[in-house]
Design an enzyme around this catalytic site. Structure first.
Site, PDB file in Angstrom:
ATOM      1  N   ASN A  43       0.851  -1.196   0.000  1.00  0.00           N
ATOM      2  CA  ASN A  43       0.000   0.000   0.000  1.00  0.00           C
ATOM      3  C   ASN A  43       0.883   1.240   0.000  1.00  0.00           C
ATOM      4  OD1 ASN A  43       0.671  -0.756   2.694  1.00  0.00           O
ATOM      5  ND2 ASN A  43      -0.989   0.472   3.522  1.00  0.00           N
ATOM      6  N   ILE A  44       0.432   2.232  -0.759  1.00  0.00           N
ATOM      7  CA  ILE A  44       1.175   3.480  -0.924  1.00  0.00           C
ATOM      8  C   ILE A  44       0.202   4.619  -0.640  1.00  0.00           C
ATOM      9  CG2 ILE A  44       2.551   4.893  -2.495  1.00  0.00           C
ATOM     10  CD1 ILE A  44       2.950   2.233  -4.155  1.00  0.00           C
ATOM     11  N   GLU A  45       0.405   5.284   0.491  1.00  0.00           N
ATOM     12  CA  GLU A  45      -0.527   6.321   0.916  1.00  0.00           C
ATOM     13  C   GLU A  45      -0.106   7.691   0.388  1.00  0.00           C
ATOM     14  OE1 GLU A  45      -1.016   5.819   5.173  1.00  0.00           O
ATOM     15  OE2 GLU A  45      -2.204   4.008   4.814  1.00  0.00           O
ATOM     16  N   CYS A  54      -4.006   0.600  -2.534  1.00  0.00           N
ATOM     17  CA  CYS A  54      -3.865  -0.597  -1.702  1.00  0.00           C
ATOM     18  C   CYS A  54      -2.807  -1.539  -2.274  1.00  0.00           C
ATOM     19  CB  CYS A  54      -5.185  -1.360  -1.638  1.00  0.00           C
ATOM     20  SG  CYS A  54      -6.526  -0.487  -0.837  1.00  0.00           S
ATOM     21  N   GLU A  56      -3.028  -4.716  -2.863  1.00  0.00           N
ATOM     22  CA  GLU A  56      -3.533  -5.667  -3.862  1.00  0.00           C
ATOM     23  C   GLU A  56      -3.522  -5.043  -5.254  1.00  0.00           C
ATOM     24  OE1 GLU A  56      -4.789  -4.800  -0.986  1.00  0.00           O
ATOM     25  OE2 GLU A  56      -5.943  -6.410  -0.047  1.00  0.00           O
ATOM     26  N   CYS A  88     -10.221  -4.886   0.118  1.00  0.00           N
ATOM     27  CA  CYS A  88     -11.340  -3.942   0.008  1.00  0.00           C
ATOM     28  C   CYS A  88     -12.091  -4.148  -1.310  1.00  0.00           C
ATOM     29  CB  CYS A  88     -10.851  -2.498   0.138  1.00  0.00           C
ATOM     30  SG  CYS A  88     -10.175  -1.802  -1.374  1.00  0.00           S
ATOM     31  N   CYS A  91     -10.376  -3.092  -4.560  1.00  0.00           N
ATOM     32  CA  CYS A  91      -9.374  -4.056  -5.039  1.00  0.00           C
ATOM     33  C   CYS A  91     -10.038  -5.292  -5.614  1.00  0.00           C
ATOM     34  CB  CYS A  91      -8.420  -4.442  -3.895  1.00  0.00           C
ATOM     35  SG  CYS A  91      -7.280  -3.107  -3.480  1.00  0.00           S
TER      36      CYS A  91
HETATM   37  N1  THU Z   1      -5.308  -1.275   2.457  1.00  0.00           N
HETATM   38  C1  THU Z   1      -4.744  -2.185   1.616  1.00  0.00           C
HETATM   39  O1  THU Z   1      -3.579  -2.057   1.218  1.00  0.00           O
HETATM   40  N2  THU Z   1      -5.506  -3.240   1.221  1.00  0.00           N
HETATM   41  C2  THU Z   1      -6.819  -3.433   1.578  1.00  0.00           C
HETATM   42  O2  THU Z   1      -7.454  -4.346   1.093  1.00  0.00           O
HETATM   43  C3  THU Z   1      -7.446  -2.528   2.531  1.00  0.00           C
HETATM   44  C4  THU Z   1      -6.647  -1.357   2.971  1.00  0.00           C
HETATM   45  C5  THU Z   1      -4.487  -0.142   2.893  1.00  0.00           C
HETATM   46  C6  THU Z   1      -4.948   1.193   2.402  1.00  0.00           C
HETATM   47  C7  THU Z   1      -4.400   2.119   3.464  1.00  0.00           C
HETATM   48  O3  THU Z   1      -3.062   2.446   3.135  1.00  0.00           O
HETATM   49  C8  THU Z   1      -4.399   1.276   4.718  1.00  0.00           C
HETATM   50  O4  THU Z   1      -4.495  -0.069   4.295  1.00  0.00           O
HETATM   51  C9  THU Z   1      -5.516   1.575   5.680  1.00  0.00           C
HETATM   52  O5  THU Z   1      -6.736   1.554   5.050  1.00  0.00           O
END
Ligand code: THU
Length: 134
Positions: A43-45, A54, A56, A88, A91
């Protein structure tokens, strides 16, 4: 490439997670047809939260960027949670474009794999405008 190897790829990808806002590190590994090594993603915010990607989708997009449209064989997702967390809906919809309902999804944490389910368990009746390639 078996599931345990892909699990290692997911753990390595998780170590690259950029998640300063949520502190929720996620790693994914997508095994695709025709490739020995699973493709990792994290995941890259972003300061603009909606721009976050996310793990995935990072893995899926990395795979397609390298190999073109792919046929996913299975997905591994790892978080830091004691209980399995489900990909999620965004994804799942992204994956639905390329995988079929029978694709296994393995969920785990840094210690172990916790759960195996099929894609269709999480997103039955996915929206697709065409038949997924077999
Ligand atoms: N996130 C994922 O990488 N995959 C998911 O299926 C759900 C959420 C990440 C997004 C965000 O960076 C962090 O988790 C919190 O939501």
């Amino acid at each position: 490439m078996d599931v345990l190897n892909a699990y290692q790829v997911a753990l390595q990808a998780r170590a690259h997670s950029y998640s300063p806002y949520s502190k929720f590190k996620v790693g994914a590994a997508l095994k695709i047809r025709g490739q020995g090594q699973a493709i990792g993603g994290c995941n890259i915010e972003n300061a603009s939260f909606g721009a976050t990607v996310c793990a995935e989708r990072s893995a899926l997009h990395a795979a397609i960027s390298q190999f073109g449209p792919v046929v996913p064989e299975f997905l591994v997702v790892v978080t830091g949670e004691a209980k399995a967390t489900v990909p999620c809906a965004l994804c799942l919809q992204s994956l639905a474009e390329f995988c079929d309902d029978a694709m296994p999804i393995y969920l785990g944490n840094e210690r172990e794999l916790l759960l195996e389910r099929k894609f269709g368990d999480f997103l039955p009746y996915a929206f697709r405008t065409f038949a997924v390639p077999k």
